[in-house]
Design a protein around this motif. Sequence first.
Motif, PDB file in Angstrom:
ATOM      1  N   VAL A 139      46.099  27.382  41.170  1.00  0.00           N
ATOM      2  CA  VAL A 139      44.826  27.059  40.519  1.00  0.00           C
ATOM      3  C   VAL A 139      43.945  28.296  40.467  1.00  0.00           C
ATOM      4  N   VAL A 140      43.871  28.987  41.588  1.00  0.00           N
ATOM      5  CA  VAL A 140      43.015  30.173  41.619  1.00  0.00           C
ATOM      6  C   VAL A 140      43.521  31.213  40.630  1.00  0.00           C
ATOM      7  N   ALA A 141      44.849  31.360  40.562  1.00  0.00           N
ATOM      8  CA  ALA A 141      45.410  32.334  39.639  1.00  0.00           C
ATOM      9  C   ALA A 141      45.078  31.957  38.201  1.00  0.00           C
ATOM     10  N   VAL A 142      45.242  30.673  37.878  1.00  0.00           N
ATOM     11  CA  VAL A 142      44.931  30.226  36.520  1.00  0.00           C
ATOM     12  C   VAL A 142      43.463  30.491  36.218  1.00  0.00           C
ATOM     13  N   ALA A 143      42.593  30.185  37.198  1.00  0.00           N
ATOM     14  CA  ALA A 143      41.161  30.422  36.981  1.00  0.00           C
ATOM     15  C   ALA A 143      40.915  31.904  36.743  1.00  0.00           C
ATOM     16  N   ALA A 144      41.608  32.747  37.520  1.00  0.00           N
ATOM     17  CA  ALA A 144      41.403  34.188  37.372  1.00  0.00           C
ATOM     18  C   ALA A 144      41.826  34.651  35.984  1.00  0.00           C
ATOM     19  N   PHE A 145      42.997  34.192  35.538  1.00  0.00           N
ATOM     20  CA  PHE A 145      43.457  34.582  34.200  1.00  0.00           C
ATOM     21  C   PHE A 145      42.481  34.096  33.138  1.00  0.00           C
ATOM     22  N   SER A 146      41.994  32.845  33.328  1.00  0.00           N
ATOM     23  CA  SER A 146      41.079  32.295  32.327  1.00  0.00           C
ATOM     24  C   SER A 146      39.807  33.124  32.267  1.00  0.00           C
ATOM     25  N   VAL A 147      39.297  33.479  33.438  1.00  0.00           N
ATOM     26  CA  VAL A 147      38.081  34.281  33.472  1.00  0.00           C
ATOM     27  C   VAL A 147      38.320  35.594  32.749  1.00  0.00           C
ATOM     28  N   TYR A 148      39.442  36.180  33.053  1.00  0.00           N
ATOM     29  CA  TYR A 148      39.770  37.454  32.414  1.00  0.00           C
ATOM     30  C   TYR A 148      39.837  37.286  30.900  1.00  0.00           C
ATOM     31  N   ALA A 149      40.545  36.230  30.487  1.00  0.00           N
ATOM     32  CA  ALA A 149      40.716  36.001  29.061  1.00  0.00           C
ATOM     33  C   ALA A 149      39.368  35.770  28.389  1.00  0.00           C
ATOM     34  N   LEU A 150      38.529  34.984  29.052  1.00  0.00           N
ATOM     35  CA  LEU A 150      37.229  34.686  28.455  1.00  0.00           C
ATOM     36  C   LEU A 150      36.383  35.940  28.295  1.00  0.00           C
ATOM     37  N   GLY A 185      37.229  29.005  42.611  1.00  0.00           N
ATOM     38  CA  GLY A 185      37.895  29.278  41.330  1.00  0.00           C
ATOM     39  C   GLY A 185      37.205  28.550  40.191  1.00  0.00           C
ATOM     40  N   VAL A 186      36.895  27.289  40.423  1.00  0.00           N
ATOM     41  CA  VAL A 186      36.257  26.489  39.374  1.00  0.00           C
ATOM     42  C   VAL A 186      34.892  27.043  39.028  1.00  0.00           C
ATOM     43  N   THR A 187      34.143  27.422  40.072  1.00  0.00           N
ATOM     44  CA  THR A 187      32.799  27.945  39.833  1.00  0.00           C
ATOM     45  C   THR A 187      32.856  29.214  38.999  1.00  0.00           C
ATOM     46  N   ALA A 188      33.790  30.071  39.382  1.00  0.00           N
ATOM     47  CA  ALA A 188      33.919  31.322  38.635  1.00  0.00           C
ATOM     48  C   ALA A 188      34.215  31.021  37.164  1.00  0.00           C
ATOM     49  N   PHE A 189      35.112  30.102  36.947  1.00  0.00           N
ATOM     50  CA  PHE A 189      35.496  29.767  35.588  1.00  0.00           C
ATOM     51  C   PHE A 189      34.312  29.188  34.811  1.00  0.00           C
ATOM     52  N   LEU A 190      33.603  28.261  35.459  1.00  0.00           N
ATOM     53  CA  LEU A 190      32.456  27.635  34.784  1.00  0.00           C
ATOM     54  C   LEU A 190      31.382  28.660  34.439  1.00  0.00           C
ATOM     55  N   LEU A 191      31.162  29.541  35.390  1.00  0.00           N
ATOM     56  CA  LEU A 191      30.123  30.546  35.156  1.00  0.00           C
ATOM     57  C   LEU A 191      30.464  31.412  33.960  1.00  0.00           C
ATOM     58  N   VAL A 192      31.697  31.862  33.923  1.00  0.00           N
ATOM     59  CA  VAL A 192      32.077  32.738  32.815  1.00  0.00           C
ATOM     60  C   VAL A 192      32.040  31.962  31.511  1.00  0.00           C
ATOM     61  N   MET A 193      32.422  30.680  31.577  1.00  0.00           N
ATOM     62  CA  MET A 193      32.393  29.870  30.370  1.00  0.00           C
ATOM     63  C   MET A 193      30.953  29.713  29.879  1.00  0.00           C
ATOM     64  N   ALA A 194      30.045  29.497  30.821  1.00  0.00           N
ATOM     65  CA  ALA A 194      28.645  29.356  30.416  1.00  0.00           C
ATOM     66  C   ALA A 194      28.150  30.654  29.784  1.00  0.00           C
ATOM     67  N   TYR A 195      28.529  31.722  30.399  1.00  0.00           N
ATOM     68  CA  TYR A 195      28.099  33.037  29.916  1.00  0.00           C
ATOM     69  C   TYR A 195      28.640  33.318  28.521  1.00  0.00           C
TER      70      TYR A 195
END
Lengths: 826, 114
Positions: A803-814, B83-93
């Motif tokens: 999950v963390v890895a997927v989140a990391a990739f998603s963040v990177y992609a975004l 992980g979720v928080t990081a993702f949400l934050l970037v998505m919001a941004y």
Amino acid sequence: MAVLAPFALAVLVPFLYPALGRRIGWLVALLPFSLFVKYLSLIPPIMQGEPIFINQAWIPSMGINLTIYLDGLSLLFSLLITGIGTIITVYSISYLGAEEALGNFYVYILLFMGAMLGTVQSSNLVTLYVFWELTSISSFLLIGFWFHREESKYGALKSMLITVFGGLAMIAGFLFLYLITGTFEIREIVAQAGKVPGSIYYLPALVLILLGAFTKSAQFPFHIWLPNAMEAPTPISAYLHSATMVKAGIYLMARMTPVLGGTLEWFYILSFVGMITLVYGSFMAIRQSDLKAMLAFSTISQLGLITFLLGINTKLAVAAAVFHILNHATFKGSMFLVVGIVDHETGTRQVDRLGGLARLFPITALVMMLASAASAGLPPFNAFISKEMFFEATLHAGGAPFTAWLFPAAAVVGSIFTFVYSAVMALKVFFGPLQAGEGHGHGSHHTHDVSPTYAVTHGHDAPERAHGHRGHDTHGSDHGSGHHDHEAGHGHGGGHHGDPWGMVLPALALASLTLIIGLFPGLVEYSLVLPAASGAWGSAVKIPHLALWHGFNPPLFMSAVVVLLGLLGYRYFYRLRDVVESVQNARFNLNVLYDRGVDGLVKGARWLTDIQMTGYLRDYLVFISLFFIAAVGYTVWAKNGLKFTGMDLAPVSVYEYVLAGVMVVATLAVLWMPNRLAAILSLGVVGMGVTLMFILFRAPDLALTQLIVEAVSLAMFLLVFAHLPELKKEIVSRSEKAINAVVAVASGTLITMLLISGNATRLFDPISRYYVENSYKLGGGDNIVNVILVDFRGYDTMGEITVVAVAAFSVYALVKLRPGKGGKQR
Amino acid sequence: MELLMSLVIGIMFAVSIYLMLARSMLRVVLGTVLISHAANLMLINAGLLKRGAPPFVTGDKNLAVVDPIPQALILTAIVIAFGVTAFLLVMAYRGYQELGSDDLSELRGVEDEH
């Protein structure tokens, strides 16, 4: 396991079809034929009362087994399914051109054959239900065979909705039977039949099972799907919608007679529904101008007759019912096949456009003469015998005094109408001046010398056939003018054809049975009728010999009345049709009811979806929270789960009070802070509070992790929020705010109460003892939490890392990937 | 202690749900972070508090330790929440960058799908 053979062949058909082309029909026909021969060979043992029984466990833990049980009743149906199946398949080879989707057709028909055999041979109610629904599905596919036509789709959906609705009711009824008897095996239920009528579950079981039977067997008021099912290719209508599938409901009622029968409820429900269906169906048949619609209503009425007989529920009535099942399959099947030939050769099925066809198709005419004479109940044909038995049964039905005259009267009236339409089909279509459907362009309404009212009503034919208001023209002029494009290439003028042998011979074979059985009823009496009747009755049935002549008795007199009045009715057919037309009240129309119902269902579903699926995150959360509050709150309240006494509490020190106070203040501050920096910092305070709590609660690993995560999160928040707009005052309505507050406070309160009552209720010891004891022994580590994470529950941790890895990739992609790499934005 | 914690946790839940019901993306993210704190505390509270030493194996067989299972669960939860928080934050941004709004009522999906 012969039941499974059609399914096996159905799987092979798509592979064989490209190689064999149209000839595949012969291969397919071989299967029902060989099964037919096999079932014939089973007659002798079953005659002697030795049913065949095969048990194959399927889900034994739930009492669901693939049990095959073949007694007289099942055998009769199996012979009908395979025998008529053979004839239909052979007929279809000529009926369907090579340009049709023959592969699909044969797969569907094999699917149906297997499902239908399974239905009548299953001795387990659950398997019976599965096969039963499978027949509905194959029927749906076959009605919709010409799926580019709106009418086909409409008819297919209608039959599916109505029969599946009935099927669902039926399985609920089966469950009630299960509650009473504790088994799904029909034979075991029959053995405990005495328990059933007295049970409080008897009436619901009866009504629900009958709903299944009535919808399937097109009993009033569920008959409305059958006329629309006539959109199927004609051999299919003959097979499914006349000879076999619609009789599945009859089969079920016969099968359930020993269990559910013999009560007043059974008697009145079945006999009245059957009687109404008989009279109504035959009455409606007269006013149809389409031959197939006429046959559809005649089938409805004949099914009503059989239901009527099962309702009367005497030995004679049950024997007459099973005998009529056989007879009806022979004559009605042949009539359908003849109508198929007429339609195929002339391009129309309109009664008023046809006449004198005997000159063009003499053998076809002969088939129709045989079949309709049987249908009309004339001697020496088979249906004459069963109709006399029917009259006899209505005379001795029992029940309330008024049934003594009502039942025979209804029987006679129904038979008169039956006589009239049978005569129309044979005489009007095949004799008189030659008309072979010529001149059928749109609007060229055929006028004739009878009453003008008819000519008017004729124009907007048949609300009963339901499409009028849907904007489809059901009028016959559609047929032949490109609408039946499956018949492209066939001459519509007729005239120079002669009998199409490929279709006439199968029809002739079927129709000749009407005469053979009529003349020699002994052929089927001991081999089929009595064993089947015994199967339905539950014990051996003895009745007076089947014979054409029983002396001068009331049934003979009734038959004479039927023939006389029937002839009169035929003489004044058009006038009679006008009467029927005017009696028909267009406002009260079951089809409109059905259409509105389906419409309403769709609209209702959309409305229900729309109020939930608003597209706003806030609404979804409100729904989820409200559901949580309602479901959990109700359970706690109903189970009396709220307890405050006997809590197991650890002592609280002063600084713990202080910490808790700080956390509450910080939490509320997140809510009320006017600017984002303050809100984020308040959240950080809460996070640090949690970290301290973990230390207090002896969780050093958690505290460490939380500390790191908290620091990184805070940095991340500040980084991102630098780019986000300043917190605005929420511009929402007061009521929305109030709802939000109520939902939030209610959820929080419920959580607190749950935690308190959870603490006060300890039902079992914690399961952690195992980990504490084995951490070192099995995991080789001192730190129990770590051993659990990396060893005992290692896979969970792997999931977490993923999950963390997927989140990391998603963040990177975004962050990195932008649409349209042209670089406008970067 | 458990009673006190139950109250604190209830307040945290109420506040976080109220935040998540807001229209501003920022508040929603704050709410998700807060609700995961509350859930973690709820887990450890359910395993009873302060009933022994930290969960380590020592030579002393009679030494009681606190329940290790909630701790193992929470450790997993903390990381996933991060992980979720990081993702949400970037998505919001990124959402704000692309769409120019962080108001959820303006960011409603496709207007009408049927």
